[in-house]
Design a protein around this motif. Sequence first.
Motif, PDB file in Angstrom:
ATOM      1  N   TYR A  19       0.849  -1.205   0.000  1.00 30.34           N
ATOM      2  CA  TYR A  19       0.000   0.000   0.000  1.00 30.34           C
ATOM      3  C   TYR A  19       0.881   1.250   0.000  1.00 30.34           C
ATOM      4  CZ  TYR A  19      -4.250  -2.676   1.142  1.00 30.34           C
ATOM      5  OH  TYR A  19      -5.319  -3.537   1.113  1.00 30.34           O
ATOM      6  N   HIS A  20       1.894   1.224   0.861  1.00 30.92           N
ATOM      7  CA  HIS A  20       2.797   2.376   0.995  1.00 30.92           C
ATOM      8  C   HIS A  20       3.434   2.711  -0.349  1.00 30.92           C
ATOM      9  CE1 HIS A  20       6.664   4.327   2.111  1.00 30.92           C
ATOM     10  NE2 HIS A  20       5.929   4.908   3.023  1.00 30.92           N
ATOM     11  N   ARG A  21       3.896   1.674  -1.061  1.00 33.19           N
ATOM     12  CA  ARG A  21       4.573   1.862  -2.349  1.00 33.19           C
ATOM     13  C   ARG A  21       3.629   2.436  -3.405  1.00 33.19           C
ATOM     14  NH1 ARG A  21       5.536  -2.620  -5.510  1.00 33.19           N
ATOM     15  NH2 ARG A  21       5.324  -3.968  -3.692  1.00 33.19           N
ATOM     16  N   TYR A  22       2.430   1.861  -3.500  1.00 35.13           N
ATOM     17  CA  TYR A  22       1.476   2.319  -4.529  1.00 35.13           C
ATOM     18  C   TYR A  22       0.960   3.725  -4.239  1.00 35.13           C
ATOM     19  CZ  TYR A  22       1.292  -1.921  -7.306  1.00 35.13           C
ATOM     20  OH  TYR A  22       1.615  -2.951  -8.160  1.00 35.13           O
ATOM     21  N   LEU A  23       0.730   4.022  -2.969  1.00 33.55           N
ATOM     22  CA  LEU A  23       0.253   5.370  -2.610  1.00 33.55           C
ATOM     23  C   LEU A  23       1.328   6.414  -2.893  1.00 33.55           C
ATOM     24  CD1 LEU A  23      -1.574   4.373   0.673  1.00 33.55           C
ATOM     25  CD2 LEU A  23      -2.696   5.308  -1.367  1.00 33.55           C
ATOM     26  N   LYS A  24       2.594   6.054  -2.651  1.00 32.64           N
ATOM     27  CA  LYS A  24       3.708   6.969  -2.953  1.00 32.64           C
ATOM     28  C   LYS A  24       3.749   7.251  -4.455  1.00 32.64           C
ATOM     29  CE  LYS A  24       7.788   9.024  -2.144  1.00 32.64           C
ATOM     30  NZ  LYS A  24       8.017   9.715  -3.405  1.00 32.64           N
ATOM     31  N   LEU A  27       0.985   9.691  -5.317  1.00 30.12           N
ATOM     32  CA  LEU A  27       1.342  11.066  -4.923  1.00 30.12           C
ATOM     33  C   LEU A  27       2.348  11.671  -5.896  1.00 30.12           C
ATOM     34  CD1 LEU A  27       1.626  10.964  -1.013  1.00 30.12           C
ATOM     35  CD2 LEU A  27      -0.127  12.090  -2.393  1.00 30.12           C
ATOM     36  N   VAL A  69      -5.518  10.224  -0.792  1.00 29.41           N
ATOM     37  CA  VAL A  69      -4.244   9.510  -0.965  1.00 29.41           C
ATOM     38  C   VAL A  69      -3.184  10.016   0.016  1.00 29.41           C
ATOM     39  CG1 VAL A  69      -2.354   9.007  -2.587  1.00 29.41           C
ATOM     40  CG2 VAL A  69      -4.717   8.974  -3.390  1.00 29.41           C
ATOM     41  N   GLU A  70      -3.088  11.331   0.147  1.00 33.11           N
ATOM     42  CA  GLU A  70      -2.057  11.929   1.011  1.00 33.11           C
ATOM     43  C   GLU A  70      -2.277  11.529   2.470  1.00 33.11           C
ATOM     44  OE1 GLU A  70       0.322  16.133   0.862  1.00 33.11           O
ATOM     45  OE2 GLU A  70      -1.787  16.116   0.272  1.00 33.11           O
ATOM     46  N   TYR A  73      -1.576   7.743   2.876  1.00 36.22           N
ATOM     47  CA  TYR A  73      -0.121   7.510   2.819  1.00 36.22           C
ATOM     48  C   TYR A  73       0.532   7.884   4.147  1.00 36.22           C
ATOM     49  CZ  TYR A  73       4.757   7.977   1.279  1.00 36.22           C
ATOM     50  OH  TYR A  73       6.127   7.854   1.150  1.00 36.22           O
ATOM     51  N   GLN A  77       2.401   5.372   6.779  1.00 38.77           N
ATOM     52  CA  GLN A  77       3.771   5.642   7.244  1.00 38.77           C
ATOM     53  C   GLN A  77       3.844   5.567   8.767  1.00 38.77           C
ATOM     54  OE1 GLN A  77       5.454   9.329   5.374  1.00 38.77           O
ATOM     55  NE2 GLN A  77       6.923   7.790   4.771  1.00 38.77           N
TER      56      GLN A  77
END
Length: 211
Positions: A19-24, A27, A69-70, A73, A77
Amino acid sequence: MGKNHKDISMAVIRRLPKYHRYLKDLLDKEVYRISSKELSAMMGFTASQIRQDLNNFGGFGQQGYGYNVEELYGEIQKILGLMASYNTVIVGSGNLGQAIANYTNFQKYGFKLMALFDTNPKLIGMKIRDVPVFDIDELQGFIDEKQVDIGIICTPKEFAQDIADKLVKSGVSAIWNFAPIDLKVPEDIIIENVHLSDSLFILSYLLNNQE
């Protein structure tokens, strides 16, 4: 509110970095709003799986709006502990140890590489990306003085348990192990074993069993 984080299954935790990777990526592309359906198409999880996963941590999505998204994310984190910073050392400064030392993304997320250690006189005294390589005999004193959180093991497997014992005795809280052996550590030490050959063997299996 989400559940107590201790009640969340490891299966969900292991999906969080994805999730972290795709949301980054979203962004970086200036996408600030996304539905579970759109996320599902990108990530390969079902929309209901995504909603279930994220509901573990509180209500992020809004009916008819999707996810910010922000905000999501930032929350992931926090959940992953990436707002903290961790002092790390690498034991074993051969090709793999050097490759990890050269991976600058870790620093970005708060993993501060303090030193590398080795037994090879040719490597001792070198610097990898401005990080010094010390003699293994200095490991315990260094960890104690610098309050190291994570020890990364990149040694051959016959030395790995001895190194793990030294890291534990010196006071690290977690070990990231790349040696091809399952290490024995006390219950209060967190360990993540990364067996590179396991992943390659799965690839071999899939290649050999293609329709």
